[in-house]
Design a protein around this motif. Structure first.
Motif, PDB file in Angstrom:
ATOM      1  N   ALA A   1       0.816  -1.217   0.000  1.00  0.00           N
ATOM      2  CA  ALA A   1       0.000   0.000   0.000  1.00  0.00           C
ATOM      3  C   ALA A   1       0.853   1.273   0.000  1.00  0.00           C
ATOM      4  O   ALA A   1       0.346   2.355  -0.279  1.00  0.00           O
ATOM      5  CB  ALA A   1      -0.924   0.000   1.208  1.00  0.00           C
ATOM      6  N   LEU A   2       2.150   1.118   0.319  1.00  0.00           N
ATOM      7  CA  LEU A   2       3.002   2.305   0.334  1.00  0.00           C
ATOM      8  C   LEU A   2       3.083   2.960  -1.041  1.00  0.00           C
ATOM      9  O   LEU A   2       3.261   4.172  -1.151  1.00  0.00           O
ATOM     10  CB  LEU A   2       4.417   1.921   0.814  1.00  0.00           C
ATOM     11  CG  LEU A   2       4.560   1.557   2.297  1.00  0.00           C
ATOM     12  CD1 LEU A   2       5.983   1.115   2.581  1.00  0.00           C
ATOM     13  CD2 LEU A   2       4.198   2.757   3.171  1.00  0.00           C
ATOM     14  N   ALA A   3       2.961   2.129  -2.087  1.00  0.00           N
ATOM     15  CA  ALA A   3       3.036   2.683  -3.441  1.00  0.00           C
ATOM     16  C   ALA A   3       1.855   3.602  -3.738  1.00  0.00           C
ATOM     17  O   ALA A   3       1.917   4.429  -4.662  1.00  0.00           O
ATOM     18  CB  ALA A   3       3.089   1.551  -4.463  1.00  0.00           C
ATOM     19  N   GLU A   4       0.775   3.457  -2.953  1.00  0.00           N
ATOM     20  CA  GLU A   4      -0.419   4.262  -3.198  1.00  0.00           C
ATOM     21  C   GLU A   4      -0.476   5.511  -2.333  1.00  0.00           C
ATOM     22  O   GLU A   4      -1.440   6.282  -2.424  1.00  0.00           O
ATOM     23  CB  GLU A   4      -1.670   3.414  -2.922  1.00  0.00           C
ATOM     24  CG  GLU A   4      -1.727   2.106  -3.703  1.00  0.00           C
ATOM     25  CD  GLU A   4      -1.764   2.365  -5.202  1.00  0.00           C
ATOM     26  OE1 GLU A   4      -2.340   3.398  -5.603  1.00  0.00           O
ATOM     27  OE2 GLU A   4      -1.226   1.531  -5.964  1.00  0.00           O
ATOM     28  N   VAL A   5       0.517   5.719  -1.503  1.00  0.00           N
ATOM     29  CA  VAL A   5       0.494   6.877  -0.608  1.00  0.00           C
ATOM     30  C   VAL A   5       0.435   8.172  -1.391  1.00  0.00           C
ATOM     31  O   VAL A   5      -0.357   9.083  -1.081  1.00  0.00           O
ATOM     32  CB  VAL A   5       1.727   6.857   0.317  1.00  0.00           C
ATOM     33  CG1 VAL A   5       1.855   8.176   1.069  1.00  0.00           C
ATOM     34  CG2 VAL A   5       1.637   5.707   1.296  1.00  0.00           C
ATOM     35  N   GLU A   6       1.265   8.274  -2.412  1.00  0.00           N
ATOM     36  CA  GLU A   6       1.296   9.511  -3.205  1.00  0.00           C
ATOM     37  C   GLU A   6      -0.047   9.745  -3.891  1.00  0.00           C
ATOM     38  O   GLU A   6      -0.533  10.884  -3.957  1.00  0.00           O
ATOM     39  CB  GLU A   6       2.414   9.427  -4.236  1.00  0.00           C
ATOM     40  CG  GLU A   6       2.596  10.708  -5.042  1.00  0.00           C
ATOM     41  CD  GLU A   6       3.750  10.630  -6.012  1.00  0.00           C
ATOM     42  OE1 GLU A   6       3.878  11.547  -6.845  1.00  0.00           O
ATOM     43  OE2 GLU A   6       4.521   9.654  -5.947  1.00  0.00           O
ATOM     44  N   HIS A   7      -0.639   8.648  -4.388  1.00  0.00           N
ATOM     45  CA  HIS A   7      -1.933   8.787  -5.061  1.00  0.00           C
ATOM     46  C   HIS A   7      -3.013   9.235  -4.075  1.00  0.00           C
ATOM     47  O   HIS A   7      -3.841  10.105  -4.399  1.00  0.00           O
ATOM     48  CB  HIS A   7      -2.337   7.453  -5.702  1.00  0.00           C
ATOM     49  CG  HIS A   7      -1.418   7.035  -6.807  1.00  0.00           C
ATOM     50  ND1 HIS A   7      -1.343   5.743  -7.264  1.00  0.00           N
ATOM     51  CD2 HIS A   7      -0.524   7.745  -7.540  1.00  0.00           C
ATOM     52  CE1 HIS A   7      -0.450   5.666  -8.227  1.00  0.00           C
ATOM     53  NE2 HIS A   7       0.063   6.872  -8.409  1.00  0.00           N
ATOM     54  N   ARG A   8      -3.016   8.640  -2.874  1.00  0.00           N
ATOM     55  CA  ARG A   8      -4.025   9.030  -1.892  1.00  0.00           C
ATOM     56  C   ARG A   8      -3.861  10.485  -1.468  1.00  0.00           C
ATOM     57  O   ARG A   8      -4.845  11.202  -1.263  1.00  0.00           O
ATOM     58  CB  ARG A   8      -3.925   8.111  -0.667  1.00  0.00           C
ATOM     59  CG  ARG A   8      -4.388   6.684  -0.916  1.00  0.00           C
ATOM     60  CD  ARG A   8      -4.675   5.963   0.383  1.00  0.00           C
ATOM     61  NE  ARG A   8      -3.495   5.847   1.214  1.00  0.00           N
ATOM     62  CZ  ARG A   8      -2.634   4.822   1.163  1.00  0.00           C
ATOM     63  NH1 ARG A   8      -2.839   3.845   0.293  1.00  0.00           N
ATOM     64  NH2 ARG A   8      -1.584   4.788   1.961  1.00  0.00           N
ATOM     65  N   ASP A   9      -2.636  10.917  -1.371  1.00  0.00           N
ATOM     66  CA  ASP A   9      -2.398  12.317  -0.995  1.00  0.00           C
ATOM     67  C   ASP A   9      -2.906  13.257  -2.081  1.00  0.00           C
ATOM     68  O   ASP A   9      -3.489  14.316  -1.781  1.00  0.00           O
ATOM     69  CB  ASP A   9      -0.904  12.538  -0.760  1.00  0.00           C
ATOM     70  CG  ASP A   9      -0.622  13.930  -0.249  1.00  0.00           C
ATOM     71  OD1 ASP A   9      -1.034  14.247   0.892  1.00  0.00           O
ATOM     72  OD2 ASP A   9       0.009  14.722  -0.984  1.00  0.00           O
ATOM     73  N   MET A  10      -2.713  12.881  -3.345  1.00  0.00           N
ATOM     74  CA  MET A  10      -3.189  13.714  -4.438  1.00  0.00           C
ATOM     75  C   MET A  10      -4.715  13.754  -4.472  1.00  0.00           C
ATOM     76  O   MET A  10      -5.324  14.819  -4.681  1.00  0.00           O
ATOM     77  CB  MET A  10      -2.649  13.183  -5.768  1.00  0.00           C
ATOM     78  CG  MET A  10      -3.062  14.020  -6.987  1.00  0.00           C
ATOM     79  SD  MET A  10      -2.372  13.371  -8.511  1.00  0.00           S
ATOM     80  CE  MET A  10      -3.194  11.781  -8.602  1.00  0.00           C
ATOM     81  N   VAL A  11      -5.361  12.585  -4.262  1.00  0.00           N
ATOM     82  CA  VAL A  11      -6.824  12.544  -4.243  1.00  0.00           C
ATOM     83  C   VAL A  11      -7.365  13.387  -3.100  1.00  0.00           C
ATOM     84  O   VAL A  11      -8.348  14.123  -3.251  1.00  0.00           O
ATOM     85  CB  VAL A  11      -7.304  11.084  -4.129  1.00  0.00           C
ATOM     86  CG1 VAL A  11      -8.804  11.039  -3.856  1.00  0.00           C
ATOM     87  CG2 VAL A  11      -6.965  10.310  -5.393  1.00  0.00           C
ATOM     88  N   ARG A  12      -6.726  13.309  -1.934  1.00  0.00           N
ATOM     89  CA  ARG A  12      -7.164  14.107  -0.793  1.00  0.00           C
ATOM     90  C   ARG A  12      -7.090  15.605  -1.131  1.00  0.00           C
ATOM     91  O   ARG A  12      -7.979  16.383  -0.786  1.00  0.00           O
ATOM     92  CB  ARG A  12      -6.304  13.798   0.417  1.00  0.00           C
ATOM     93  CG  ARG A  12      -6.792  14.476   1.695  1.00  0.00           C
ATOM     94  CD  ARG A  12      -5.878  14.174   2.880  1.00  0.00           C
ATOM     95  NE  ARG A  12      -5.857  12.756   3.195  1.00  0.00           N
ATOM     96  CZ  ARG A  12      -4.821  11.953   2.959  1.00  0.00           C
ATOM     97  NH1 ARG A  12      -3.712  12.442   2.398  1.00  0.00           N
ATOM     98  NH2 ARG A  12      -4.873  10.686   3.272  1.00  0.00           N
ATOM     99  N   HIS A  13      -6.037  15.999  -1.816  1.00  0.00           N
ATOM    100  CA  HIS A  13      -5.878  17.408  -2.208  1.00  0.00           C
ATOM    101  C   HIS A  13      -6.994  17.843  -3.160  1.00  0.00           C
ATOM    102  O   HIS A  13      -7.508  18.981  -3.061  1.00  0.00           O
ATOM    103  CB  HIS A  13      -4.510  17.592  -2.875  1.00  0.00           C
ATOM    104  CG  HIS A  13      -4.303  18.945  -3.452  1.00  0.00           C
ATOM    105  ND1 HIS A  13      -4.121  20.080  -2.670  1.00  0.00           N
ATOM    106  CD2 HIS A  13      -4.275  19.384  -4.744  1.00  0.00           C
ATOM    107  CE1 HIS A  13      -3.976  21.146  -3.446  1.00  0.00           C
ATOM    108  NE2 HIS A  13      -4.063  20.746  -4.712  1.00  0.00           N
ATOM    109  N   LEU A  14      -7.402  16.928  -4.064  1.00  0.00           N
ATOM    110  CA  LEU A  14      -8.456  17.273  -5.011  1.00  0.00           C
ATOM    111  C   LEU A  14      -9.837  17.261  -4.351  1.00  0.00           C
ATOM    112  O   LEU A  14     -10.717  18.067  -4.701  1.00  0.00           O
ATOM    113  CB  LEU A  14      -8.444  16.295  -6.197  1.00  0.00           C
ATOM    114  CG  LEU A  14      -7.200  16.361  -7.094  1.00  0.00           C
ATOM    115  CD1 LEU A  14      -7.228  15.239  -8.123  1.00  0.00           C
ATOM    116  CD2 LEU A  14      -7.121  17.722  -7.801  1.00  0.00           C
ATOM    117  N   LEU A  15     -10.007  16.339  -3.387  1.00  0.00           N
ATOM    118  CA  LEU A  15     -11.313  16.241  -2.737  1.00  0.00           C
ATOM    119  C   LEU A  15     -11.669  17.516  -1.974  1.00  0.00           C
ATOM    120  O   LEU A  15     -12.837  17.932  -1.952  1.00  0.00           O
ATOM    121  CB  LEU A  15     -11.351  15.048  -1.787  1.00  0.00           C
ATOM    122  CG  LEU A  15     -11.507  13.665  -2.430  1.00  0.00           C
ATOM    123  CD1 LEU A  15     -11.426  12.577  -1.380  1.00  0.00           C
ATOM    124  CD2 LEU A  15     -12.840  13.573  -3.198  1.00  0.00           C
TER     125      LEU A  15
END
Length: 279
Positions: free
Chosen positions: A211-225
């Protein structure tokens, strides 16, 4: 002197093996005296004399206790003591071949640094599985010696500041030496550790979290949300975090399922492109 020679050398000029040792295997005479006599005899013999090898062998046998004494300085290492003694014996032989009795130096005084040097080279070149700077290797000998002396003095293992004060060196150097002193053998990751209940080191290491590989993606989605209007952000949260169906969301928000579907499609398009929300 003549009595010592008579005890170890026959009238025919041959070495008496039984003259070297007395009852209980102890030297028949004082080791220093015997060593001196043997060296004097060695100097009298021509290089090709058959007896020369026997006298040389006697010198080695008599001075083996000196090698064992030197080897005890390295008893804290993981190497078998007999292996260390064998290496030290090589140093003893080299010292015997190079020693000059006419210089007035006692043989043990001359031989001990040669024996210790041979043992240190063995540990430096053949034992360590990790490279350690030579400065630390040499300093480790002093640190280990100070540890033994302080242990006897205080009746406990000495602390780093005590060792540093004894040797008048920085505490950082002591810590570096302690780490270097342990860097002799590499343990297999799959080898069982007795003090860990039989678990291998590999079993106690952390694992890679996919799941560490998805950390950057989750952070970007949070910024957009956070850029979405309240209603659209709530729709996304209900759909993807609360796992509600579109029908359940429409009931929750009081709008048609078709409208919810269109909003979701529009929201996801904006999120995928990374564009800000526009009404």
């Amino acid at each position: 002197m003549d009595e010592v020679l008579a005890a170890i050398i026959s009238p025919a000029g041959e070495l008496r093996p039984d003259g070297l040792r007395g009852p209980g295997g102890r030297p028949a005479v004082d080791v220093r005296t015997l060593t001196r006599v043997l060296f004097e005899r060695l100097s009298e013999l021509p290089p090709d004399a058959p007896e020369r090898e026997r006298v040389r062998a006697a010198l080695i046998e008599v001075n083996i206790p000196l090698v064992r004494y030197a080897a005890t300085r390295f008893r804290s290492r993981s190497e078998p003591m007999e292996d260390v003694v064998q290496v030290g014996t090589i140093g003893l032989i080299n010292a015997i071949d190079r020693f000059d009795p006419t210089r007035g130096v006692q043989f043990p005084t001359y031989a001990l640094p040669t024996i210790l040097g041979e043992i240190k080279r063995y540990f430096r070149d053949n034992v360590r599985t990790m490279h350690v700077p030579r400065r630390l290797q040499e300093l480790w000998v002093q640190v280990s010696g100070a540890m033994e002396e302080l242990t006897v003095l205080h009746g406990r293992a000495p602390k780093v500041p005590e060792i540093a004060a004894s040797l008048r060196i920085p505490e950082e150097d002591v810590r570096a030496c302690l780490d270097a002193g342990r860097a002799y053998n590499a343990a297999s990751l799959e080898a069982a550790q007795e003090h860990e209940g039989g678990l291998a080191l590999l079993d106690r290491l952390g694992y890679e979290d996919s799941a560490l590989a998805e950390v950057e993606h989750r952070d970007m989605v949070r910024h957009l949300l956070v850029q979405l209007p309240e209603r659209e952000r709530r729709i996304v949260m209900l759909r993807f975090f609360a796992n509600l169906t579109q029908s359940q969301i429409s009931t929750e928000l009081g709008m048609s399922q078709m409208h919810v579907s269109r909003l979701l499609s529009r929201i996801l398009t904006r999120l995928r492109t990374g564009n800000s929300w526009e009404e």
